[in-house]
Structures are given as C-alpha cells and as structure tokens.
Design an enzyme around this catalytic site. Structure first.
Site, short mmCIF file in Angstrom:
data_model
loop_
_atom_site.label_atom_id
_atom_site.label_comp_id
_atom_site.label_asym_id
_atom_site.label_seq_id
_atom_site.Cartn_x
_atom_site.Cartn_y
_atom_site.Cartn_z
N TYR A 114 -8.74 -6.31 10.44
CA TYR A 114 -8.03 -5.10 10.89
C TYR A 114 -8.31 -4.80 12.35
O TYR A 114 -7.40 -4.65 13.16
CB TYR A 114 -8.43 -3.92 10.02
N THR A 143 0.82 -1.21 0.00
CA THR A 143 0.00 0.00 0.00
C THR A 143 0.86 1.26 0.00
O THR A 143 0.36 2.35 -0.29
CB THR A 143 -0.96 0.05 1.20
N GLY A 144 2.14 1.15 0.33
CA GLY A 144 3.05 2.29 0.26
C GLY A 144 3.69 2.38 -1.13
O GLY A 144 3.46 1.53 -1.99
N THR A 192 -6.80 10.03 10.01
CA THR A 192 -5.75 10.99 9.69
C THR A 192 -5.71 11.20 8.18
O THR A 192 -5.87 10.25 7.41
CB THR A 192 -4.38 10.49 10.19
N SER A 202 0.92 -2.00 7.99
CA SER A 202 -0.39 -2.64 7.94
C SER A 202 -1.27 -1.90 6.95
O SER A 202 -1.25 -0.66 6.91
CB SER A 202 -1.09 -2.63 9.31
#
Length: 309
Positions: A149, A39-40, A179, A79
C-alpha cells in the site's frame, strides 16, 4: 462547482468514493463510477443508483476503463485502504495503484481529462518529521507487509509526476489522512472500526503497544468538502495534505469512545504491529492557502455522528 461536469470515480462504491459520488450528483454532475466490489458494496450507492445521472459498472480498473466517454475529471479512489484489506490482497493492492493508475492516466491523456489521485498519509511511513508537510519525503519500509500500500501509493504519485512533466497532464494529488464516518466497513480493521465493534460485542478494547502512538482523524464530510473545492479549481502542482490536525493518541481515542458510548470495558494490550507509525498529523497549510479549507468537525462531534448513524 459552477457548471455540470462529466466525472469518473474509480472505487465509487467504497467508503469515500460513495460519499463523493453523492456530493457530485447533488451538484448536477454526470457521474460515472466503477468498482470491483472487493472492499466496496452496492449498498453504499443505493441512493446514487436511483439517479438517471449516475452510471455504474462493476469492473476492475486494472482491466481498463469500461466507458467510452470524454471526462472532465477522473477521480482515482480504487484501492484497498485498510491494513487488513491490503494484507489479504497485497498483489491486487500494488496492481491497482500501479497498473490501474497508469491506465487511467493514459485514458485521461487521450480525452484531456484532469486527474485527482487519492493518495495517502502512508506515503510518509513512520515519519521522522512532525507534523508532516508535503515536501517531506517519508520514511517507508519497501520490503514489509505494509509496502504493497505505502509503496503502491508512492509509485502512483511518481506516475502522476511523470505524466504531468512528460505530457502536461493536469493532476492533483491529495494525501488523505485517517478518515472516518458512516459506511465504514465494520470489519475494516482500522482503529475506530475495531473499537466500535468491540464495544458492540462488550469486549475490552485492543490497544497496540502503549497506546501513546497518535493519529489525526478526519470526518468524511470535511474530506468531501475539500475534494469538491479542488474539482472547482485549477490543479495545484504539489501533492496536498487533506486531514484534521487535531492529533489524538490511541489511548485517548479509546477513552473518548468509552465515554461517548457509556461503556467501561477496559483495555487489552497487544504487541505493536510491524512498521506502524508512531505519530501521524498533517500540516494543512497548503490546503488552507490554496483552497481556503480547513476541517470543521471535531473528533467528538464526528464520533457522535457515527455512533448515532
């Protein structure tokens, strides 16, 4: 932080992790990061990669720590965090929060590192207490599409507790509330990303349920300032809420984004997702007392920063 430290950041190429790596480097620390890039992305850390004090490896924390260093801190941010991401990879989400956390805690025990665990407000589930305090145990469905999760993070917290009480390992758990900020994935699936993408495409904004469900949205700079304060202090024995107590309904968020972008696209109502929390707002008394911290960026100002970025 007063003196340079050697710090490992898992999930270092992610949204939050990359901002943390930049902040750590700006204070002269030696920063080691790993990320499997599920996901990064490398674009998030392109500035970090220019620094001789930044060391990155593409790796999965579930396979162990690919460094041979004695770290001062290990910051565990690896995660999937958005519903779309963890629904697509539920087993990987559970593994990184259980197996991955266990491996990191064991590594920290042997090199005597302190650990910062990035937990989540989702440990409270669809809360029956409002606002949510750290001593609230939560109302979570352990057998649903969000369980990978929610329960994964709850298990990660339990592992931290076990290592603290068995080995005296110094662990600080932070429960991060929604966030947002630059470097969010456009296809993240969370509400601010969804609204901004729909505005760009000229589509009506998707409102799930009545839109009266609430969230508290925290700008990334406020979160990073809290983390930096934690890393400069002794750990606290309790999990700590880090979020903005400025509560906002989803319909209010949609109206605000429409105002700030000068659009009038209307709303499209859809069924409420399973186990979606009705209210979400942190009690941040512990962070205020322990860190002298509180968020300073309003939702309006933060959204403007994202729109103009």
């Amino acid at each position: 932080m007063r003196s340079a430290k050697k710090i490992l950041v898992t999930g270092g190429a992610g949204f939050i992790g990359s901002h943390l790596c930049e902040a750590l480097l700006s204070q002269g620390n030696e920063v080691y990061a790993l990320d499997n890039l599920s996901t990064g992305c490398l674009a998030n850390i392109e500035n970090c990669l220019l620094s001789p004090h930044f060391h990155f490896k593409q790796a999965d924390v579930c396979d162990g720590v690919p460094f041979d260093e004695a770290f001062d801190w290990i910051c565990h941010f690896a995660s999937p965090a958005s519903p779309d991401a963890y629904r697509q990879n539920p087993i990987g989400t559970i593994r990184v929060n259980t197996e991955g956390t266990s491996l990191l805690l064991e590594y920290a025990r042997h090199c005597q590192a302190k650990v910062l665990l990035a937990s989540t407000s989702e440990v409270y589930g669809d809360p029956e207490e409002h606002p949510q305090r750290e001593n609230y145990w939560g109302y979570v469905n352990s057998y649903g599409e969000r369980a990978c999760y929610d329960e994964g993070k709850r298990c990660a917290e339990a592992l931290c507790y076990a290592y603290t009480h068995t080995y005296g390992l110094q662990v600080q758990i932070i429960r991060i509330f929604n966030t947002y900020g630059p470097r969010m994935q456009a296809t993240d699936g969370r509400v601010i990303c969804n609204f901004l993408e729909q505005i760009v495409r000229g589509e009506a904004l998707s409102i799930y349920g009545s839109g009266e469900q609430t969230r508290s949205f925290q700008y990334i700079d406020d979160l990073i300032s809290a983390i930096m304060l934690i890393l400069s202090r002794e750990v606290c024995t309790s999990p700590m809420n880090i979020g903005n107590p400025e509560e906002c309904s989803i319909i209010e968020l949609a109206q605000l984004l429409s105002e700030l972008t000068g659009t009038k696209l209307g709303f499209k109502y859809r069924p409420m997702p399973l186990d979606d929390p009705r209210r979400r707002c942190p009690d941040i008394s512990l962070a205020q007392k322990t860190l002298g911290w509180k968020p300073v960026v309003s939702l309006r100002d933060g959204l403007l920063k994202v729109i103009l970025s």
